[in-house]
Design a protein around this motif. Structure first.
Motif, PDB file in Angstrom:
ATOM      1  N   MET A  74       0.822  -1.043   0.252  1.00 17.92           N
ATOM      2  CA  MET A  74       0.057   0.397   0.043  1.00 17.92           C
ATOM      3  C   MET A  74       0.813   1.215  -0.205  1.00 17.92           C
ATOM      4  O   MET A  74       1.992   1.150   0.457  1.00 17.92           O
ATOM      5  N   PRO A  75       0.296   2.901  -0.574  1.00 17.34           N
ATOM      6  CA  PRO A  75       1.242   3.802  -0.174  1.00 17.34           C
ATOM      7  C   PRO A  75       1.715   3.634   0.890  1.00 17.34           C
ATOM      8  O   PRO A  75       0.414   3.312   1.412  1.00 17.34           O
ATOM      9  N   PRO A  76       2.715   4.596   1.349  1.00 18.06           N
ATOM     10  CA  PRO A  76       3.083   4.817   3.041  1.00 18.06           C
ATOM     11  C   PRO A  76       1.798   5.670   3.365  1.00 18.06           C
ATOM     12  O   PRO A  76       1.943   5.419   4.911  1.00 18.06           O
ATOM     13  N   ARG A  77       1.490   6.720   3.347  1.00 17.63           N
ATOM     14  CA  ARG A  77       0.279   6.866   3.904  1.00 17.63           C
ATOM     15  C   ARG A  77      -1.241   7.059   3.251  1.00 17.63           C
ATOM     16  O   ARG A  77      -1.433   6.428   1.993  1.00 17.63           O
ATOM     17  N   PRO A  78      -2.018   6.774   4.691  1.00 18.91           N
ATOM     18  CA  PRO A  78      -3.708   6.325   4.206  1.00 18.91           C
ATOM     19  C   PRO A  78      -4.446   6.908   3.369  1.00 18.91           C
ATOM     20  O   PRO A  78      -3.903   8.776   3.796  1.00 18.91           O
TER      21      PRO A  78
END
Length: 161
Positions: A74-78
């Motif tokens: 997943m991308p590093p930031r939600p």
């Protein structure tokens, strides 16, 4: 008038309604095609995701489930796209959070888990005949949030307010 004994926290928790909580990811490419996985145990296309484990927040559920089911990070930031509140046919409340998943190329390196037997990347219009109407509505809203920013609260797949 008598006084009722106060419930313990355990009793109070046991009296509360049950809610199924899940999180998924919208894995997509630059052309906004969406990755869905075909369940190996029933004829159904699904987003990478699943129900949360004890002690886990919804972002971590999406991260864990996406990796377990696809091998993708997943991308590093939600970035939350939608939250959908529904009631299943048995009357059980469900809360589903849909996060932005990874941006992938046209042929992402998907490593399927045993839960799924194949995957496809299609546009929403291509997915529409293969999915329940509710899921199509949620994906349409999520794609709009992906393109234009924001997050929308849904009830039964429809924006509230």
């Amino acid at each position: 008038m008598g006084t009722r004994p106060q419930m313990t926290r355990a009793e109070w928790l046991a009296s509360r309604p049950r809610i199924v909580v899940a999180a998924s990811s919208l894995v997509h490419d630059a052309d906004h095609r969406i990755l869905l996985l075909h369940a190996s145990w029933k004829d159904e296309w699904q987003l990478p995701g699943g129900t949360h484990d004890d002690g886990e927040d919804l972002w971590h559920t999406a991260v864990r489930e996406t990796y377990e089911e696809t091998g993708l990070a997943m991308p590093p930031r939600p970035r939350l796209l939608t939250v959908d509140w529904t009631t299943d046919p048995d009357g059980v409340a469900e809360c589903w959070a849909l996060f932005q998943g990874p941006l992938v190329g046209r042929e992402p390196p998907v490593a399927l888990s045993h839960e799924h037997d194949r995957w496809r990347m299609l546009t929403l219009d291509e997915w529409a005949p293969l999915l329940p109407e509710h899921q199509v509505r949620v994906l349409a809203v999520a794609l709009d949030m992906l393109r234009h920013g924001g997050c929308t609260y849904l009830r039964e797949g429809e924006p509230v307010g």
